[in-house]
Every structure is written in C-alpha cells, then in structure tokens.
Design an enzyme around this catalytic site. Structure first.
Site, PDB file in Angstrom:
ATOM      1  N   ARG A   1      48.191  39.311  52.301  1.00 27.30           N
ATOM      2  CA  ARG A   1      48.929  38.176  52.854  1.00 27.30           C
ATOM      3  C   ARG A   1      50.310  38.662  53.267  1.00 27.30           C
ATOM      4  NH1 ARG A   1      44.871  36.063  53.551  1.00 27.30           N
ATOM      5  NH2 ARG A   1      44.073  34.071  52.805  1.00 27.30           N
TER       6      ARG A   1
ATOM      7  N   ASP B   1      47.572  43.719  58.983  1.00 25.23           N
ATOM      8  CA  ASP B   1      46.603  42.737  59.490  1.00 25.23           C
ATOM      9  C   ASP B   1      47.135  41.323  59.291  1.00 25.23           C
ATOM     10  OD1 ASP B   1      44.075  41.902  60.550  1.00 25.23           O
ATOM     11  OD2 ASP B   1      43.399  41.424  58.518  1.00 25.23           O
TER      12      ASP B   1
ATOM     13  N   ARG C   1      48.406  42.525  37.608  1.00 20.99           N
ATOM     14  CA  ARG C   1      48.950  41.842  36.422  1.00 20.99           C
ATOM     15  C   ARG C   1      48.430  42.499  35.150  1.00 20.99           C
ATOM     16  NH1 ARG C   1      47.423  35.887  38.374  1.00 20.99           N
ATOM     17  NH2 ARG C   1      45.528  37.075  38.794  1.00 20.99           N
TER      18      ARG C   1
ATOM     19  N   GLU D   1      52.271  33.788  60.678  1.00 23.13           N
ATOM     20  CA  GLU D   1      51.209  33.974  61.679  1.00 23.13           C
ATOM     21  C   GLU D   1      51.066  32.745  62.560  1.00 23.13           C
ATOM     22  OE1 GLU D   1      47.682  35.130  59.538  1.00 23.13           O
ATOM     23  OE2 GLU D   1      48.701  36.827  58.617  1.00 23.13           O
TER      24      GLU D   1
ATOM     25  N   HIS E   1      45.026  39.396  62.024  1.00 18.15           N
ATOM     26  CA  HIS E   1      44.334  38.851  60.836  1.00 18.15           C
ATOM     27  C   HIS E   1      42.809  38.839  61.045  1.00 18.15           C
ATOM     28  CE1 HIS E   1      44.924  36.008  57.184  1.00 18.15           C
ATOM     29  NE2 HIS E   1      43.788  36.670  57.083  1.00 18.15           N
TER      30      HIS E   1
ATOM     31  N   ILE F   1      46.602  44.222  54.050  1.00 23.42           N
ATOM     32  CA  ILE F   1      45.444  43.433  54.481  1.00 23.42           C
ATOM     33  C   ILE F   1      45.334  42.158  53.631  1.00 23.42           C
ATOM     34  CG2 ILE F   1      44.039  45.275  55.488  1.00 23.42           C
ATOM     35  CD1 ILE F   1      43.447  44.022  51.929  1.00 23.42           C
TER      36      ILE F   1
HETATM   37  P1  NAP Z   1      40.733  39.073  43.801  1.00 28.00           P
HETATM   38  O1  NAP Z   1      39.459  39.752  43.425  1.00 28.00           O
HETATM   39  O2  NAP Z   1      41.013  37.732  43.222  1.00 28.00           O
HETATM   40  O3  NAP Z   1      41.931  40.061  43.460  1.00 28.00           O
HETATM   41  C1  NAP Z   1      43.262  39.659  43.504  1.00 28.00           C
HETATM   42  C2  NAP Z   1      44.122  40.732  42.865  1.00 28.00           C
HETATM   43  O4  NAP Z   1      45.489  40.317  43.002  1.00 28.00           O
HETATM   44  C3  NAP Z   1      43.862  40.917  41.364  1.00 28.00           C
HETATM   45  O5  NAP Z   1      43.709  42.282  41.065  1.00 28.00           O
HETATM   46  C4  NAP Z   1      45.122  40.378  40.718  1.00 28.00           C
HETATM   47  O6  NAP Z   1      45.536  41.028  39.545  1.00 28.00           O
HETATM   48  C5  NAP Z   1      46.152  40.667  41.791  1.00 28.00           C
HETATM   49  N1  NAP Z   1      47.336  39.862  41.560  1.00 28.00           N
HETATM   50  C6  NAP Z   1      47.453  38.517  41.530  1.00 28.00           C
HETATM   51  N2  NAP Z   1      48.705  38.162  41.212  1.00 28.00           N
HETATM   52  C7  NAP Z   1      49.393  39.321  41.024  1.00 28.00           C
HETATM   53  C8  NAP Z   1      50.732  39.621  40.669  1.00 28.00           C
HETATM   54  N3  NAP Z   1      51.623  38.655  40.435  1.00 28.00           N
HETATM   55  N4  NAP Z   1      51.088  40.917  40.577  1.00 28.00           N
HETATM   56  C9  NAP Z   1      50.197  41.917  40.814  1.00 28.00           C
HETATM   57  N5  NAP Z   1      48.905  41.680  41.153  1.00 28.00           N
HETATM   58  C10 NAP Z   1      48.515  40.404  41.253  1.00 28.00           C
HETATM   59  O7  NAP Z   1      40.820  38.856  45.364  1.00 28.00           O
HETATM   60  P2  NAP Z   1      40.141  39.715  46.526  1.00 28.00           P
HETATM   61  O8  NAP Z   1      38.821  39.133  46.867  1.00 28.00           O
HETATM   62  O9  NAP Z   1      40.253  41.171  46.210  1.00 28.00           O
HETATM   63  O10 NAP Z   1      41.141  39.339  47.750  1.00 28.00           O
HETATM   64  C11 NAP Z   1      42.507  39.722  47.669  1.00 28.00           C
HETATM   65  C12 NAP Z   1      43.309  38.997  48.743  1.00 28.00           C
HETATM   66  O11 NAP Z   1      42.999  39.545  50.018  1.00 28.00           O
HETATM   67  C13 NAP Z   1      42.980  37.503  48.904  1.00 28.00           C
HETATM   68  O12 NAP Z   1      43.709  36.718  47.972  1.00 28.00           O
HETATM   69  C14 NAP Z   1      43.364  37.215  50.328  1.00 28.00           C
HETATM   70  O13 NAP Z   1      44.672  36.686  50.397  1.00 28.00           O
HETATM   71  C15 NAP Z   1      43.331  38.583  51.005  1.00 28.00           C
HETATM   72  N6  NAP Z   1      42.302  38.637  52.058  1.00 28.00           N
HETATM   73  C16 NAP Z   1      42.671  38.971  53.332  1.00 28.00           C
HETATM   74  C17 NAP Z   1      41.723  39.030  54.333  1.00 28.00           C
HETATM   75  C18 NAP Z   1      42.086  39.401  55.743  1.00 28.00           C
HETATM   76  O14 NAP Z   1      41.426  38.946  56.674  1.00 28.00           O
HETATM   77  N7  NAP Z   1      43.082  40.243  55.954  1.00 28.00           N
HETATM   78  C19 NAP Z   1      40.380  38.725  54.059  1.00 28.00           C
HETATM   79  C20 NAP Z   1      40.035  38.411  52.753  1.00 28.00           C
HETATM   80  C21 NAP Z   1      41.012  38.370  51.755  1.00 28.00           C
HETATM   81  P3  NAP Z   1      44.708  40.904  38.160  1.00 28.00           P
HETATM   82  O15 NAP Z   1      43.470  41.696  38.417  1.00 28.00           O
HETATM   83  O16 NAP Z   1      45.565  41.541  37.146  1.00 28.00           O
HETATM   84  O17 NAP Z   1      44.450  39.445  37.964  1.00 28.00           O
END
Ligand code: NAP
Length: 314
Positions: free
Chosen positions: A233, A257, A176, A262, A280, A231
């Site tokens: 959603r 993943d 964003r 799911e 996952h 990895i």
């Molecule tokens: P984070 O630090 O909150 O980062 C989320 C990122 O998503 C931010 O850079 C944000 O952009 C971006 N974002 C949100 N809305 C957006 C949009 N409309 N367009 C473009 N970018 C957008 O979260 P994180 O800790 O890195 O985790 C990220 C995600 O990984 C989690 O939300 C979770 O769903 C997933 N996850 C998966 C697993 C798994 O087991 N596979 C494990 C953990 C997490 P801005 O920086 O501009 O706000």
C-alpha cells in the site's frame, strides 16, 4: 429457511463478475442495488455490501446501512474497511486471500529485477533511438545472491521469499511477530533491517499501524545503493521522503505498484529514470482476477444461504 437479504454493490466491478453477481442474487431472490443507486429507503434493508479493496467501506457508509450484516470485498487489503465500526455492529467481513498471492509475488520479483537491471529504463533508451546514438546504458545492479529485506511476512511476503531462494538471495524480514517456523531471520527493528539490505520490499498490510513505516530515516538507512519495491500500500511509505531521497541520489531506485493518493503519481517520480511505476496491477492477471471473482461470489452465496462466510477476514 434462509433469511431475506438485500445486496448493495457499492462500486463498479468487472462486467463478468457483475453478471454473476446479478445471477447469484436473482437465484436467491435477493434484490441487488447497483453502484450509483441512491439506496434511499432500500438502504434500510441492505444486509450485504459488495465492494473492493480500494473502495472499502467507511464508518459513514456502514452507519447509513442499519440492517447491514456482511461486507464482501474483492481483494485482500482490509485497510479501506472500517473493521472497528463493522465489529461494533457484529458485521462480518470477507476478502479474497490466497488466490492472488502468487501473482502479486511474481510482480514483486518482476519489479525488483526491473529496477535493479534497469529493464524499463533500457527499453526507453532503445525506443528513443539512443542505443545507436550513444551506445548501451552503463552497468546496472546484480540481483542474484543479494540481500532481500521484506517488510511483512504474510502470504505474499512468504511467496516472494520463496522466489528469492531461486535467485540465491539471503532473506530477512520485519513484521509484528517473529515466525520461528520459517527459514528466514526476523529483525525486530526495521531501520536495522534497512542497514543490512540491498533491496527492501514492502509486503505488509496498510492502515494506521503501518502508516509511513518506511520513513525518511529507513530510506536513509537503505542508502544510495539500496532499492525500494512497494507492492503493498502506498501509505506504508513516506512518499515525500521517497521522492526527496531519489532526487538527492540517497537511494539507488524504487519500483512502485502502489501510491499514497492513487491514481495520482507525483510528477517528480515521472521525471526520474531510476524508478518503475505501475498502476496498481499486482493481482491483475486473467487467471487471478477470475479466481478472486469466484471467491467473492462463494462468500456472497454462502452468506445468503447459510449466514456464514467462506473466507472471513480477521
Ligand atoms: P497477510 O498475509 O495478512 O500479511 C500481512 C503482513 O503484514 C503480516 O506479516 C503482518 O505481520 C504484517 N504487518 C501488519 N501490521 C504490521 C506492522 N505494524 N508492522 C510490521 N508488519 C506488519 O497479507 P497478504 O495477503 O500477504 O497481503 C499483504 C498486503 O498486500 C495486503 O494487505 C494488501 O494491502 C497488499 N496487496 C497489494 C496488491 C497489489 O495489487 N499491489 C494485491 C494484493 C495485496 P504479522 O505476520 O506479524 O502479523
């Protein structure tokens, strides 16, 4: 003097965490309602809901708990928690950020290398006895020095980008907001980023704002030599469009993943050899899962004692 609390655990959790949860509640004299229990009248007294990122907390569930004041979730994703419904009632929410970042980033790199080099596919070939019958597989795709696009530039994406530096990959991202303090270049349009990329790794938050952000058009721009890794959603990627692109050879491969529904995985994906499919498991190492459990307990204990969360979300 701390307030009187009642805790509802809405989903099964790892056995060790369930024991610790039970001990933490007992120590503070807070009744703990286990999953599957009908809250009945006790639902009126529930002040803390313990859940995990996949199950979350819907608006309906929140509405059924009139005394609810806090939601403690295991995992970092907040897309399954109705944050607006919680905010309207002044309910605070915690997740378990940071402690899982490194393991999810490790897995993202593992998936990227696997799908590019055909590791899982080559393993299947050896197990089928095809190496002796028809020789090794054809050449795969190089990883080092290639162009890596990240969708999202949060905690996990930054950890992936840092790892990609070790592979001398050029990194750009779409999120964003641009982050001028970071070394990597922001791209305002996801489709243009896909045009440029060899690999597109999805690492952004899930939820309505990112639903199907990786559309048929973005996949088409990634092209027949491009690879998708997800990895984050499943709902961020248009899964039907992804299956079609893979079947038509319009995309080189995908490593996933996470999925839209799911644990259901489209049978069309199972039939393809240029995809890597995981159930996952991004954060699923002993070390990280135990750090996540401790952080959930820290949040719960802090709320029960002081009315404050350690890692409030948002
Ligand atoms: P984070 O630090 O909150 O980062 C989320 C990122 O998503 C931010 O850079 C944000 O952009 C971006 N974002 C949100 N809305 C957006 C949009 N409309 N367009 C473009 N970018 C957008 O979260 P994180 O800790 O890195 O985790 C990220 C995600 O990984 C989690 O939300 C979770 O769903 C997933 N996850 C998966 C697993 C798994 O087991 N596979 C494990 C953990 C997490 P801005 O920086 O501009 O706000």
């Amino acid at each position: 003097m701390s307030a009187i609390h009642c805790v509802l655990q809405s989903v099964p959790l790892p056995p060790a965490l369930e024991q610790q949860l039970s001990a933490a509640c007992a120590q503070r004299g807070a009744p703990l309602l286990p999953p599957g229990s009908d809250p009945g009248d006790s639902g009126d007294h529930v002040t803390v809901l313990v859940t995990h990122a996949s199950a979350g907390a819907s608006a309906d569930m929140i509405a059924q708990l009139p005394a609810l004041r806090a939601i403690c979730s295991l995992g970092v994703g907040l897309d399954a928690i109705d944050l607006d419904a919680a905010a309207r009632r002044g309910i605070v929410v915690s997740n378990t950020p940071d402690v899982l970042t490194e393991c999810v980033a490790d897995l993202a790199m593992g998936l990227l290398i696997d799908v590019a080099r055909g590791i899982s596919a080559a393993d299947r070939l050896v197990r089928r006895g095809d190496w002796a019958r028809s020789g090794p597989p054809g050449p795969a795709t190089r990883v080092s020095g290639k162009r890596l696009a990240l969708l999202g530039m949060g905690r996990i994406a930054q950890a992936i980008a840092t790892r990609a530096g070790g592979f001398r990959m050029e990194v750009r991202y779409h999120s964003r907001s641009a982050k001028p303090e970071l070394a990597w270049r922001h791209e305002a349009a996801l489709a243009q980023l896909a045009d440029w990329a060899d690999f597109l790794v999805v690492a952004c938050a899930g939820g309505p704002a990112t639903h199907h952000l990786v559309s048929a058009q973005v996949l088409q721009r990634l092209g027949p030599r491009g690879f998708l890794v997800n990895i984050a959603r499943g709902c961020v990627v248009d899964q039907t469009a992804l299956v079609a692109a893979l079947q038509q050879g319009a995309l080189a491969g995908a490593a996933l993943d996470v999925f839209e529904d799911e644990p259901r995985v489209p049978p069309e994906l199972l039939a393809l050899d240029n995809v890597v499919l995981l159930p996952h498991v991004g954060s699923a190492t002993r070390e990280t899962r135990s750090a996540m459990a401790l952080l959930l307990l820290d949040n719960l204990q802090s709320f029960l004692e002081h009315g404050e969360l350690v890692t409030p979300a948002g």
